[in-house]
Design an enzyme around this catalytic site. Structure first.
Site, PDB file in Angstrom:
ATOM      1  N   ARG A  85     -14.923  16.049 -29.888  1.00 24.69           N
ATOM      2  CA  ARG A  85     -13.761  15.915 -29.042  1.00 24.69           C
ATOM      3  C   ARG A  85     -13.020  14.713 -29.339  1.00 24.69           C
ATOM      4  O   ARG A  85     -13.415  13.571 -28.764  1.00 24.69           O
ATOM      5  CB  ARG A  85     -14.167  16.058 -27.644  1.00 24.69           C
ATOM      6  CG  ARG A  85     -14.987  17.332 -27.119  1.00 24.69           C
ATOM      7  CD  ARG A  85     -14.258  18.397 -27.153  1.00 24.69           C
ATOM      8  NE  ARG A  85     -14.674  19.683 -26.818  1.00 24.69           N
ATOM      9  CZ  ARG A  85     -14.280  20.775 -26.653  1.00 24.69           C
ATOM     10  NH1 ARG A  85     -13.084  20.886 -27.525  1.00 24.69           N
ATOM     11  NH2 ARG A  85     -14.725  21.931 -26.117  1.00 24.69           N
ATOM     12  N   ALA A  97     -17.348  27.691 -24.460  1.00 20.94           N
ATOM     13  CA  ALA A  97     -16.137  27.808 -23.445  1.00 20.94           C
ATOM     14  C   ALA A  97     -15.058  28.047 -24.255  1.00 20.94           C
ATOM     15  O   ALA A  97     -14.692  27.944 -25.557  1.00 20.94           O
ATOM     16  CB  ALA A  97     -16.155  26.678 -22.708  1.00 20.94           C
ATOM     17  N   GLU A 114     -15.591  34.460 -26.118  1.00 17.31           N
ATOM     18  CA  GLU A 114     -15.903  33.092 -26.605  1.00 17.31           C
ATOM     19  C   GLU A 114     -17.352  33.052 -26.900  1.00 17.31           C
ATOM     20  O   GLU A 114     -17.764  32.161 -27.922  1.00 17.31           O
ATOM     21  CB  GLU A 114     -15.458  32.217 -25.550  1.00 17.31           C
ATOM     22  CG  GLU A 114     -14.143  32.106 -25.263  1.00 17.31           C
ATOM     23  CD  GLU A 114     -13.257  31.177 -26.293  1.00 17.31           C
ATOM     24  OE1 GLU A 114     -14.042  30.588 -27.278  1.00 17.31           O
ATOM     25  OE2 GLU A 114     -12.130  31.343 -26.396  1.00 17.31           O
ATOM     26  N   GLU A 118     -18.001  31.299 -30.792  1.00 15.47           N
ATOM     27  CA  GLU A 118     -18.732  29.961 -30.903  1.00 15.47           C
ATOM     28  C   GLU A 118     -20.011  30.007 -31.048  1.00 15.47           C
ATOM     29  O   GLU A 118     -20.642  29.144 -31.677  1.00 15.47           O
ATOM     30  CB  GLU A 118     -18.385  29.328 -29.631  1.00 15.47           C
ATOM     31  CG  GLU A 118     -17.063  29.130 -29.259  1.00 15.47           C
ATOM     32  CD  GLU A 118     -16.808  28.108 -28.260  1.00 15.47           C
ATOM     33  OE1 GLU A 118     -17.713  27.929 -27.787  1.00 15.47           O
ATOM     34  OE2 GLU A 118     -15.467  27.359 -28.336  1.00 15.47           O
ATOM     35  N   GLU A 166     -14.182  23.456 -34.454  1.00 19.11           N
ATOM     36  CA  GLU A 166     -15.269  24.558 -34.258  1.00 19.11           C
ATOM     37  C   GLU A 166     -16.047  24.802 -35.512  1.00 19.11           C
ATOM     38  O   GLU A 166     -17.240  25.555 -35.496  1.00 19.11           O
ATOM     39  CB  GLU A 166     -14.702  25.736 -33.706  1.00 19.11           C
ATOM     40  CG  GLU A 166     -14.011  25.617 -32.554  1.00 19.11           C
ATOM     41  CD  GLU A 166     -13.547  27.077 -31.958  1.00 19.11           C
ATOM     42  OE1 GLU A 166     -13.415  28.051 -32.495  1.00 19.11           O
ATOM     43  OE2 GLU A 166     -13.087  27.293 -30.467  1.00 19.11           O
TER      44      GLU A 166
END
Length: 231
Positions: A85, A97, A114, A118, A166
């Site tokens: 992040r 998320a 999602e 993910e 990701e």
């Protein structure tokens, strides 16, 4: 100090006496967009707490909201993903998320999408576990956490090639007791993940008796409420 009674006008309780947040819009005088961004805008509103009262001005982030998935396997392990992040310059353990940024997509379908995108997984059973507003003093962002069980591989057509941050995602199944310990030891800092972990633990202790329907109305999401799709 005397505690407020249940008859206090500002004390909103549910039918069974639980504290309950309630929609209570005040008098809107004006609204303008002060900044337009890639994901969120900054809105400036002038409003009054009472009709004819003093006007107040507040800026806030208009955010589409998000969904998150507490995936729980048959061994009561919760699925965590590790992702970088940039705003906090941290690699963080989170739960899957994503944003509610596809027009017309329901929160449940967004969560299912999602999870597949993910983690390459799907789930047979879905419930609404918890909801929260990230920072209601300065943002419309609302989040709904789903509990997903009956975990299995996602269909090939639901898989994507992950890109950017990701592409670095790492997944781990963590025993829920260990995840709770990580939260209480100040090792984890994602609000979504911390709330989900504690909510999953509490739900297990209560035999999952409080789980809500996955398509339950979501009036706490201001943008869905205003569009007529959150009730």
């Amino acid at each position: 100090m005397t505690a407020p009674s249940d008859e206090t006008p500002n004390l909103h309780l549910s039918a069974d006496g639980l504290p309950q947040d309630r929609v209570n819009p005040r008098t809107l005088v004006s609204r303008e967009t002060a900044f337009t961004g890639q994901i969120f805008d900054v809105v400036r509103e002038t409003f009054a707490l009472t009709e004819g009262g003093d006007e107040l001005v507040r800026d806030y982030m208009k955010h589409p909201g998000a969904v998150a998935i507490a995936a729980l396997n048959e061994d009561n392990e919760i699925l965590l993903i590790n992702q970088y992040r940039q705003p906090v310059e941290m690699n963080m353990w989170e739960i899957p998320a994503g944003l509610l940024d596809i027009d017309g997509e329901s929160p449940l379908h967004a969560a299912q999408r999602e999870l597949a995108e993910e983690t390459d997984l799907s789930a047979r059973t879905w419930h609404t576990l918890a909801e929260f507003n990230n920072s209601p003093g300065c943002s419309t962002e609302a989040n709904r956490i789903f509990l997903a069980r009956g975990i299995e591989d996602a269909a090939a057509g639901d898989l994507i090639e992950r890109e950017a941050e990701e592409a670095e995602i790492v997944t781990r199944w963590v025993p829920i007791e260990r995840a709770v310990s990580a939260v209480l030891s100040l090792e984890l800092h994602s609000p979504t993940s911390n709330l989900a972990i504690l909510a999953v633990w509490a739900s297990i202790q209560r035999g999952h008796a409080d789980l809500q329907a996955p398509d339950k109305p979501w009036p706490a999401h201001k943008l869905l409420r205003e569009s007529g799709t959150g009730e």
